[in-house]
Design a protein around this motif. Structure first.
Motif, mmCIF file in Angstrom:
data_model
loop_
_atom_site.group_PDB
_atom_site.id
_atom_site.type_symbol
_atom_site.label_atom_id
_atom_site.label_comp_id
_atom_site.label_asym_id
_atom_site.label_seq_id
_atom_site.Cartn_x
_atom_site.Cartn_y
_atom_site.Cartn_z
ATOM 1 N N ARG A 1 -14.490 -18.821 53.465
ATOM 2 C CA ARG A 1 -15.062 -21.071 52.888
ATOM 3 C C ARG A 1 -14.417 -21.237 52.540
ATOM 4 O O ARG A 1 -14.015 -22.642 52.928
ATOM 5 C CB ARG A 1 -16.950 -21.106 52.462
ATOM 6 C CG ARG A 1 -17.603 -20.865 53.137
ATOM 7 C CD ARG A 1 -18.952 -20.649 52.669
ATOM 8 N NE ARG A 1 -19.723 -20.482 54.095
ATOM 9 C CZ ARG A 1 -20.896 -21.217 54.178
ATOM 10 N NH1 ARG A 1 -20.652 -22.786 54.499
ATOM 11 N NH2 ARG A 1 -22.084 -21.044 54.870
ATOM 12 N N ARG B 1 -22.697 -20.452 65.264
ATOM 13 C CA ARG B 1 -21.281 -18.953 64.142
ATOM 14 C C ARG B 1 -21.250 -18.151 64.678
ATOM 15 O O ARG B 1 -21.222 -16.896 64.822
ATOM 16 C CB ARG B 1 -21.654 -19.785 62.919
ATOM 17 C CG ARG B 1 -20.478 -20.737 62.302
ATOM 18 C CD ARG B 1 -21.236 -20.905 60.779
ATOM 19 N NE ARG B 1 -21.783 -20.972 60.601
ATOM 20 C CZ ARG B 1 -22.727 -20.149 59.225
ATOM 21 N NH1 ARG B 1 -21.699 -19.937 58.230
ATOM 22 N NH2 ARG B 1 -23.793 -20.989 58.658
ATOM 23 N N ARG C 1 -8.000 -12.467 57.716
ATOM 24 C CA ARG C 1 -8.346 -11.528 57.760
ATOM 25 C C ARG C 1 -8.226 -10.399 56.478
ATOM 26 O O ARG C 1 -8.663 -9.640 55.764
ATOM 27 C CB ARG C 1 -9.682 -10.848 59.008
ATOM 28 C CG ARG C 1 -10.626 -11.554 60.156
ATOM 29 C CD ARG C 1 -11.628 -10.767 60.321
ATOM 30 N NE ARG C 1 -12.482 -10.005 60.057
ATOM 31 C CZ ARG C 1 -13.674 -11.025 59.519
ATOM 32 N NH1 ARG C 1 -13.714 -12.752 59.972
ATOM 33 N NH2 ARG C 1 -14.658 -11.058 59.205
ATOM 34 N N ASP D 1 -18.955 -15.488 65.746
ATOM 35 C CA ASP D 1 -19.202 -13.826 64.660
ATOM 36 C C ASP D 1 -18.895 -12.881 65.840
ATOM 37 O O ASP D 1 -17.961 -11.642 65.126
ATOM 38 C CB ASP D 1 -20.022 -14.336 63.712
ATOM 39 C CG ASP D 1 -20.049 -14.791 62.496
ATOM 40 O OD1 ASP D 1 -18.231 -16.472 62.312
ATOM 41 O OD2 ASP D 1 -20.606 -16.191 61.772
ATOM 42 N N ARG E 1 -19.481 -9.978 57.066
ATOM 43 C CA ARG E 1 -20.531 -9.998 58.996
ATOM 44 C C ARG E 1 -19.308 -8.405 58.813
ATOM 45 O O ARG E 1 -19.886 -7.932 60.069
ATOM 46 C CB ARG E 1 -19.501 -11.169 59.420
ATOM 47 C CG ARG E 1 -19.611 -12.109 59.029
ATOM 48 C CD ARG E 1 -21.285 -12.450 59.442
ATOM 49 N NE ARG E 1 -21.873 -14.320 59.421
ATOM 50 C CZ ARG E 1 -22.073 -14.650 58.125
ATOM 51 N NH1 ARG E 1 -21.978 -14.133 57.223
ATOM 52 N NH2 ARG E 1 -21.957 -15.411 58.336
ATOM 53 N N ASP E 2 -18.298 -7.868 58.317
ATOM 54 C CA ASP E 2 -17.831 -6.697 58.884
ATOM 55 C C ASP E 2 -17.805 -5.326 57.541
ATOM 56 O O ASP E 2 -16.915 -4.861 57.257
ATOM 57 C CB ASP E 2 -16.511 -7.042 59.233
ATOM 58 C CG ASP E 2 -15.702 -7.983 57.947
ATOM 59 O OD1 ASP E 2 -16.097 -8.234 57.136
ATOM 60 O OD2 ASP E 2 -14.278 -7.788 57.563
ATOM 61 N N SER F 1 -18.887 -12.672 50.395
ATOM 62 C CA SER F 1 -17.344 -12.158 51.270
ATOM 63 C C SER F 1 -16.926 -13.737 51.954
ATOM 64 O O SER F 1 -16.146 -13.910 52.266
ATOM 65 C CB SER F 1 -16.866 -11.395 52.064
ATOM 66 O OG SER F 1 -18.060 -10.980 52.917
ATOM 67 N N SER G 1 -15.525 -20.274 61.137
ATOM 68 C CA SER G 1 -15.877 -19.955 62.287
ATOM 69 C C SER G 1 -14.071 -19.544 62.492
ATOM 70 O O SER G 1 -14.310 -18.198 63.034
ATOM 71 C CB SER G 1 -17.070 -19.582 63.103
ATOM 72 O OG SER G 1 -18.022 -18.854 62.683
ATOM 73 N N ALA H 1 -12.461 -17.486 59.982
ATOM 74 C CA ALA H 1 -12.996 -16.294 59.838
ATOM 75 C C ALA H 1 -12.174 -15.220 60.816
ATOM 76 O O ALA H 1 -12.286 -14.451 61.359
ATOM 77 C CB ALA H 1 -13.734 -15.931 59.569
ATOM 78 N N ARG I 1 -15.879 -12.659 68.747
ATOM 79 C CA ARG I 1 -14.452 -11.849 68.057
ATOM 80 C C ARG I 1 -13.542 -11.025 68.288
ATOM 81 O O ARG I 1 -14.401 -9.870 68.303
ATOM 82 C CB ARG I 1 -13.533 -13.435 66.174
ATOM 83 C CG ARG I 1 -14.471 -11.919 65.123
ATOM 84 C CD ARG I 1 -14.003 -12.381 64.002
ATOM 85 N NE ARG I 1 -14.762 -11.526 63.217
ATOM 86 C CZ ARG I 1 -15.882 -12.221 62.198
ATOM 87 N NH1 ARG I 1 -16.137 -13.238 61.917
ATOM 88 N NH2 ARG I 1 -16.181 -10.890 61.899
HETATM 89 O O1 DC Z 1 -21.902 -16.038 54.723
HETATM 90 P P1 DC Z 1 -21.183 -17.345 54.980
HETATM 91 O O2 DC Z 1 -21.794 -18.015 56.045
HETATM 92 O O3 DC Z 1 -20.904 -17.753 53.869
HETATM 93 O O4 DC Z 1 -20.205 -16.666 55.984
HETATM 94 C C1 DC Z 1 -19.233 -18.253 56.480
HETATM 95 C C2 DC Z 1 -18.109 -17.317 57.488
HETATM 96 O O5 DC Z 1 -17.287 -16.526 57.395
HETATM 97 C C3 DC Z 1 -19.252 -17.093 58.829
HETATM 98 O O6 DC Z 1 -19.502 -18.137 60.236
HETATM 99 C C4 DC Z 1 -18.060 -15.735 59.014
HETATM 100 C C5 DC Z 1 -16.937 -15.499 58.166
HETATM 101 N N1 DC Z 1 -17.444 -14.231 57.347
HETATM 102 C C6 DC Z 1 -16.735 -13.864 58.561
HETATM 103 O O7 DC Z 1 -16.194 -13.270 59.462
HETATM 104 N N2 DC Z 1 -16.310 -11.570 57.638
HETATM 105 C C7 DC Z 1 -17.668 -11.572 56.064
HETATM 106 N N3 DC Z 1 -17.176 -10.815 55.766
HETATM 107 C C8 DC Z 1 -17.863 -12.485 55.591
HETATM 108 C C9 DC Z 1 -18.102 -14.300 56.294
#
Ligand code: DC
Length: 231
Positions: free
Chosen positions: A39, A185, A114, A189, A135-136, A34, A105, A108, A192
């Protein structure tokens, strides 16, 4: 065998995608990164000049553009590795640059971004048999996931891993700069307002600071086995 939904969340650069990919391969599940989707939206915004000179985002233009941003994944026929496509173009390499990492970030953190990506992710997981990392995922995307893993490792270990990864791809990077990016980040993360990074109550924690990739992989397969046997 019954297929379940697996959510792998955690801090940046702690090897989530490596372990999630291997787990999906061995379980015969679909894998979705995700973070790659956030990205890809960031790359789109950068390419279309949606960040001003102080890195403020033009929210209005990005929100208008969202319906036209199509993100998909395809397996590379040779390496069998998933590749990220942005409106039909393979952007797998470009979305991993430090430039994209240092702008992702705030993108995101935008609720409309989102909402759009969460909807797409839920659609991808409708049939179960999916491993999604982010992350979520265990908290907002698939709160009903049968197996939730929350991964973490020390900042030093994560910065070093990211640095080694970027170096191996031939990118010129400074370890201190990478460490700062990892810390920044983490902060954004976890602070937020919309769907911040946090451990789901029913997630199993994995601190992999001192684990090899093989050890992690075995541990994950055991968790999957245990979870499936429970039903
Ligand atoms: O896992 P990554 O480093 O490729 O993720 C890139 C950015 O996306 C990271 O700073 C947080 C965000 N992200 C998010 O907010 N929710 C997700 N489900 C996945 C990533």
């Amino acid at each position: 065998m019954k297929k379940i939904t697996i959510a792998i969340d955690g801090h940046s650069s702690c090897g989530k995608s490596t372990m999630a990919k291997a787990l999906a391969r061995d379980a015969g599940y679909i894998y979705v990164d995700s973070g790659a989707m956030y990205r890809a939206v960031t790359l789109f915004a950068l390419r279309h000049g949606m960040f001003d000179e102080t890195d403020r985002i033009d929210n209005v233009r990005l929100e208008e553009a969202m319906p036209g941003i199509q993100i998909s994944f395809k397996l590379d026929p040779e390496t069998r590795m998933p590749q990220t496509f942005l409106n039909g173009e393979n952007v797998e390499e470009e979305i991993r640059t430090l430039k994209v990492s240092s702008h992702v970030s705030p993108i995101a953190a935008l609720p409309f971004v989102r909402a759009a990506l969460t909807r797409q992710q839920q659609e991808m997981g409708k049939e179960k048999g999916i491993v999604m990392d982010g992350r979520d995922i265990g908290t907002a995307v698939f709160p009903q996931a049968e197996l939730k893993i929350f991964v973490t490792a020390s900042t030093e270990v994560r910065a070093r891993r990211r640095y080694d990864e970027l170096k191996s791809k031939g990118q010129q990077v400074d370890l201190e700069e990478v460490r700062k990016n990892v810390e920044e980040r983490d902060y954004i993360d976890t602070h937020r307002e919309t769907a911040p990074l946090r451990q789901a109550e029913d997630a199993i924690v994995l601190d992999n600071s001192n684990m090899t990739i093989e050890e992690q992989h075995r541990w994950l397969l055991e968790q999957l086995q245990t979870r499936i046997e429970k039903d």
